[in-house]
Design an enzyme around this catalytic site. Structure first.
Site, PDB file in Angstrom:
ATOM      1  N   GLU A  58      13.106  10.561 -11.275  1.00 62.69           N
ATOM      2  CA  GLU A  58      11.991  10.999 -10.315  1.00 62.69           C
ATOM      3  C   GLU A  58      11.734  10.099  -9.177  1.00 62.69           C
ATOM      4  O   GLU A  58      12.035   8.966  -9.423  1.00 62.69           O
ATOM      5  CB  GLU A  58      10.688  11.734 -10.817  1.00 62.69           C
ATOM      6  CG  GLU A  58      10.267  10.629 -11.982  1.00 62.69           C
ATOM      7  CD  GLU A  58       9.268  11.523 -12.792  1.00 62.69           C
ATOM      8  OE1 GLU A  58       7.829  11.259 -12.559  1.00 62.69           O
ATOM      9  OE2 GLU A  58       9.449  12.319 -13.660  1.00 62.69           O
TER      10      GLU A  58
ATOM     11  N   LYS B  46       9.474   7.256  -7.209  1.00 62.19           N
ATOM     12  CA  LYS B  46       8.185   6.431  -7.353  1.00 62.19           C
ATOM     13  C   LYS B  46       7.448   6.446  -6.123  1.00 62.19           C
ATOM     14  O   LYS B  46       7.727   5.849  -5.187  1.00 62.19           O
ATOM     15  CB  LYS B  46       8.649   4.981  -7.700  1.00 62.19           C
ATOM     16  CG  LYS B  46       7.591   4.214  -8.357  1.00 62.19           C
ATOM     17  CD  LYS B  46       7.936   3.038  -8.786  1.00 62.19           C
ATOM     18  CE  LYS B  46       6.823   2.149  -9.638  1.00 62.19           C
ATOM     19  NZ  LYS B  46       5.584   1.954  -8.695  1.00 62.19           N
TER      20      LYS B  46
ATOM     21  N   ASP C  13       4.668   5.717  -3.462  1.00 66.26           N
ATOM     22  CA  ASP C  13       4.160   4.410  -3.040  1.00 66.26           C
ATOM     23  C   ASP C  13       2.525   4.758  -2.589  1.00 66.26           C
ATOM     24  O   ASP C  13       2.412   4.773  -1.382  1.00 66.26           O
ATOM     25  CB  ASP C  13       5.015   3.898  -2.121  1.00 66.26           C
ATOM     26  CG  ASP C  13       4.423   2.343  -1.949  1.00 66.26           C
ATOM     27  OD1 ASP C  13       3.645   1.787  -2.965  1.00 66.26           O
ATOM     28  OD2 ASP C  13       4.889   1.530  -1.035  1.00 66.26           O
TER      29      ASP C  13
ATOM     30  N   TYR D  59       2.831  13.533 -11.805  1.00 64.07           N
ATOM     31  CA  TYR D  59       4.230  13.212 -12.696  1.00 64.07           C
ATOM     32  C   TYR D  59       4.094  12.882 -14.067  1.00 64.07           C
ATOM     33  O   TYR D  59       4.692  12.536 -14.941  1.00 64.07           O
ATOM     34  CB  TYR D  59       4.669  12.039 -12.049  1.00 64.07           C
ATOM     35  CG  TYR D  59       3.745  10.923 -11.655  1.00 64.07           C
ATOM     36  CD1 TYR D  59       3.019   9.919 -12.460  1.00 64.07           C
ATOM     37  CD2 TYR D  59       3.744  10.328 -10.254  1.00 64.07           C
ATOM     38  CE1 TYR D  59       2.402   8.982 -12.223  1.00 64.07           C
ATOM     39  CE2 TYR D  59       2.852   9.246  -9.888  1.00 64.07           C
ATOM     40  CZ  TYR D  59       2.131   8.715 -10.867  1.00 64.07           C
ATOM     41  OH  TYR D  59       1.167   7.888 -10.574  1.00 64.07           O
TER      42      TYR D  59
ATOM     43  N   LYS E  72      13.111  -0.295  -8.423  1.00 65.04           N
ATOM     44  CA  LYS E  72      12.618  -0.480  -7.193  1.00 65.04           C
ATOM     45  C   LYS E  72      13.659  -0.486  -5.907  1.00 65.04           C
ATOM     46  O   LYS E  72      14.697  -1.157  -6.195  1.00 65.04           O
ATOM     47  CB  LYS E  72      11.744  -1.654  -7.101  1.00 65.04           C
ATOM     48  CG  LYS E  72      10.618  -1.836  -7.922  1.00 65.04           C
ATOM     49  CD  LYS E  72       9.441  -1.154  -7.222  1.00 65.04           C
ATOM     50  CE  LYS E  72       8.035  -1.768  -7.840  1.00 65.04           C
ATOM     51  NZ  LYS E  72       7.298  -2.528  -6.885  1.00 65.04           N
TER      52      LYS E  72
ATOM     53  N   CYS F 194       0.586 -25.519  27.000  1.00 69.36           N
ATOM     54  CA  CYS F 194      -0.086 -24.066  27.090  1.00 69.36           C
ATOM     55  C   CYS F 194       0.806 -23.228  27.880  1.00 69.36           C
ATOM     56  O   CYS F 194       0.736 -23.628  29.145  1.00 69.36           O
ATOM     57  CB  CYS F 194      -1.536 -23.822  27.234  1.00 69.36           C
ATOM     58  SG  CYS F 194      -2.263 -22.229  27.305  1.00 69.36           S
TER      59      CYS F 194
ATOM     60  N   CYS G 224      -2.094 -21.698  30.678  1.00 64.87           N
ATOM     61  CA  CYS G 224      -2.860 -22.659  31.524  1.00 64.87           C
ATOM     62  C   CYS G 224      -2.160 -24.117  31.738  1.00 64.87           C
ATOM     63  O   CYS G 224      -2.787 -24.761  32.625  1.00 64.87           O
ATOM     64  CB  CYS G 224      -4.108 -22.664  31.118  1.00 64.87           C
ATOM     65  SG  CYS G 224      -4.379 -23.747  29.745  1.00 64.87           S
TER      66      CYS G 224
ATOM     67  N   CYS H  77      -4.196 -24.808  22.067  1.00 60.49           N
ATOM     68  CA  CYS H  77      -4.801 -25.025  23.649  1.00 60.49           C
ATOM     69  C   CYS H  77      -6.189 -25.506  23.763  1.00 60.49           C
ATOM     70  O   CYS H  77      -6.770 -24.718  23.404  1.00 60.49           O
ATOM     71  CB  CYS H  77      -4.253 -23.987  24.581  1.00 60.49           C
ATOM     72  SG  CYS H  77      -5.041 -24.288  26.140  1.00 60.49           S
TER      73      CYS H  77
ATOM     74  N   CYS I  50      -8.864 -21.203  29.894  1.00 61.66           N
ATOM     75  CA  CYS I  50      -7.506 -20.772  29.605  1.00 61.66           C
ATOM     76  C   CYS I  50      -7.831 -19.206  29.444  1.00 61.66           C
ATOM     77  O   CYS I  50      -8.246 -18.539  28.638  1.00 61.66           O
ATOM     78  CB  CYS I  50      -6.905 -21.478  28.338  1.00 61.66           C
ATOM     79  SG  CYS I  50      -5.385 -20.505  27.677  1.00 61.66           S
TER      80      CYS I  50
END
Ligand code: IVH
Length: 670
Positions: free
Chosen positions: A112, A114, A116, A224, A311, A405, A408, A423, A429
């Protein structure tokens, strides 16, 4: 009244056709008409009310906290593997343990999905849902019945059938992809943090205090596992088929398998095919079908020997790096981002992935034009996990982190002990200034309706709002005519700004963007110092004596208030009428409401720390004790209260209050 019963049965049947069988038997309009008729009849005959009537699915009333319920049978987990080989070995092991003769044919296995999501246990008595409990720690969970009732694919009252008088059914509460995408789009718009995956979203939703909000989220549920003293069949597969016939959603992927080859084919089939499902799955589950054989195999301490989870591996793709961009956030931190050739991964197109910081670029060894591995596990956020070194171009240079930066031009600094470059031009800025505007209007801060991320940049670039105080000088006429802002939006923004004047002080403090002063720290500081003026008057030494404030935070606060332009902004905010102090009559002030009461604190809390709860108890005349005895008046219980304590409380009949109930008790009008 016969018609009420008839309507309830009819609506239940249509609900089932729509939500469980995906096969609507009536138009939405006709359905709404039936619902309306039932609502009106119920209103006229309150004596015939039934808490399980389909009209109660909307979940109108607010529940406070959740009661903990001990599971009749513990909810175990599953042994996991990522390898098909190990699933095959498990099959062989089961066969051998069960005698081995006759081979696999005698130990059929059910394959079946799984799902999540987050697991749930439902109890039905006489065909009616009586309780829904989360997995919790496996021994006990939270009673979330009111929230579960809002999930329309879950039957509240079963159709007549051969169900046991009393049974438990377990399954997974999931948030379908469609609803997940819708919810995250809405959260993005409101500048709320996104849910990383549907599992977190489902779990978070289920624990919400307001069932009406839960109802709006579009949760679904797949079942399930059926448990009862007397089950309809002697095997899992037929039991699930019976549950399906009673109205539960049981995945049609569930398949009876008779050989190792069939198991492997099942895995290979669903590894691809799961992408077509409407909900997230993180693997497959295999269970020995025959219940007598299950009994013989038994359990380990943690999981049944008769089941195993396979999995799915995280999805990975290879794609060329176009370039690395460097982006400046609200606090001036520069984040490198890999801009990729678009590639399809787990159903979405990935174009960008954060590289987080310079160290990660170096550790991965990324060079210009490299081909990168991108991965997406259960998370929606893609991650760069490696470089295909063989595909590297000759002479390619390693990616260099910028020294200035990108917004600026100011030289970047690296805070000692930290991995990130920053920065330092906090007040000049642009992305930092806009970032602070965005933070200020955010949902958990001033919650200004109508001003989202895009609008902050718009207002900044139009020169209308350069700092947070400018919001309070805005007039609707100034907004109208800006890109995408019509008269209605303009009015909404102005109303939102006006409404923000009543936002409590702790959130105002958070909204100011003082470095390191986040949501929790702001709340703690506000509770202790009570007003902005008191905070501004404190020295770094005094600040460090506050709970949650260390030297780093203390220095940041002192620096913030030492900067003259900030003081000017603060005075303008004060003049605008923002809340600069907490009101005096907060719950938690002194009273004698707990006089004569001995209270034991246990577990982990969300609203206050244990230490704070101790103080609250004492301030209100109560006594805090360490262990439970006959003298204990009640237990203030948070999450993860120890099972021994729970047992003892039960045996002595000591009441258990959660923090909401406790705080409500203190704030109730006496
Ligand atoms: S059976 C004793 N079947 O996976 C066996 N669990 O990792 C009980 N889950 O807590 C679990 N899909 O929340 C089972 N088809 C499925 C499942 C499933 C998802 C979840 C469940 C469980 C967890 C264990």
């Amino acid at each position: 009244m016969e018609r009420i019963k008839q309507l309830r049965d009819l609506i239940n049947a249509h609900n089932r056709a729509y939500y469980v069988d995906n096969n609507p038997t009536i138009s939405d309009r006709e359905f709404d008409a039936l619902m309306k008729e039932l609502e009106e009849l119920e209103k006229a005959h309150p004596e015939l009310d039934d808490p399980l009537s389909p009209t109660h699915r909307v979940g109108s009333d607010l529940t406070r906290g959740f009661t903990q319920v001990v599971h009749a049978r513990p909810m175990l987990s599953l042994a996991n593997t990522y390898s098909i080989g190990e699933v095959d070995e498990w099959v062989t092991r089961c066969n051998e343990a069960l005698g081995g003769e006759g081979g696999f044919d005698n130990v059929p296995v059910v394959g079946e999905m799984k799902f999540d999501g987050t697991s749930i246990s439902l109890t039905y008595e006489h065909g009616r849902l009586v309780r829904a409990v989360t997995r919790g720690d496996g021994e006990k969970g939270d009673d979330v019945t009111e929230n579960i009732k809002t999930i329309r694919s879950i039957p509240l009252v079963l159709a007549p059938g051969s169900w046991p008088e009393s049974f438990e059914i377990r399954g997974e509460i999931v948030l379908p992809w469609k609803e997940f995408d819708r919810l995250n789009a809405e959260r993005a718009f409101n500048e709320e943090p996104l849910f990383a995956n549907p599992r977190n979203a489902a779990a978070g939703t289920l624990k919400m205090q307001n069932p009406a909000v839960v109802a709006s989220r579009g949760l679904d549920a797949y079942f399930y596992y059926l448990l009862a003293d007397e089950l309809p069949a002697d095997n899992h597969y037929d039991n699930m088929a019976a549950a399906r016939s009673w109205g539960f959603k049981v995945s049609s992927a569930m398949t009876l398998l008779h050989s190792v080859k069939e198991v492997d084919d099942f895995i290979n089939h669903w590894d691809e095919e799961r992408r077509t499902l409407p909900v997230a799955t993180d693997g497959l589950v295999f269970k020995v079908n025959n219940l007598r054989q299950q009994l013989n195999l038994g359990f380990t301490a943690k999981s049944p020997r008769w089941a195993i989870a396979y999995k799915f591996p995280a999805e990975r793709a290879l794609t060329p790096l176009r370039f690395v961009s460097f982006e400046v956030g609200r606090m001036g931190i520069v984040t490198p981002v890999a801009n990729l050739e678009p590639v399809l991964l787990s159903g979405t197109i990935v174009k960008r992935a954060s590289l987080h910081n310079e160290d990660i670029i170096r550790t991965l060894g990324i060079h210009e034009g490299d081909t990168l591995y991108v991965e997406k596990g259960g998370e929606i956020i893609p991650k760069i996990t490696g470089v295909d070194v063989k595909a590297r171009h000759e002479g390619a240079e390693p990616i260099k982190f910028v020294t200035h930066c990108p917004a600026c031009g100011t030289p970047l600094i690296r805070i000692p002990g930290e991995v990130s470059w920053q920065c330092p031009d906090k007040y000049g800025c642009p992305p930092q200034l806009i970032g602070r505007l965005e933070h200020f209007v955010g949902r958990h801060m001033m919650d200004i309706d109508g001003v989202g991320e895009e609008n902050c940049a718009l207002l900044y670039n139009a020169g209308l709002v350069r700092n947070i105080a400018d919001f309070y000088d805005l007039r609707a006429e100034q907004l109208q005519g800006l890109d995408r802002i019509g008269p209605r939006t303009a009015d909404r923004i102005i109303e939102g700004i006006e409404a923000s004047k009543s936002v409590p002080f702790d959130r105002v403090l958070y909204a100011l963007s003082i470095p390191f002063v986040g949501e929790t720290v702001s709340r703690k500081i506000a509770r202790q110092v009570r007003s902005l003026d008191a905070l501004m008057a404190m020295t770094a030494d005094q600040l460090t004596s506050l709970e949650e404030v260390g030297p780093k935070i203390a220095d940041a606060i002192v620096d913030f208030f030492a900067y003259a332009p900030n003081l000017e902004i603060i005075e303008r905010l004060r003049a605008a009428g923002l809340q600069f102090a907490l009101p005096d009559e907060e719950p938690g002030e002194t009273s004698d409401r707990l006089a004569g009461k001995t209270i034991v604190i246990s577990g982990v809390f969300a609203r206050h720390s244990r230490e704070e709860y101790k103080q609250i108890i004492e301030k209100n005349g109560g006594k805090n004790a360490g262990s439970i005895s006959k003298k204990t008046s009640f237990i203030l219980a948070g999450d993860n209260m120890g099972p021994a304590k729970l047992e003892k409380a039960k045996s002595l009949g000591v009441p258990i209050l959660n923090e909401e109930e406790f705080l409500a008790m203190l704030s109730d009008e006496a």
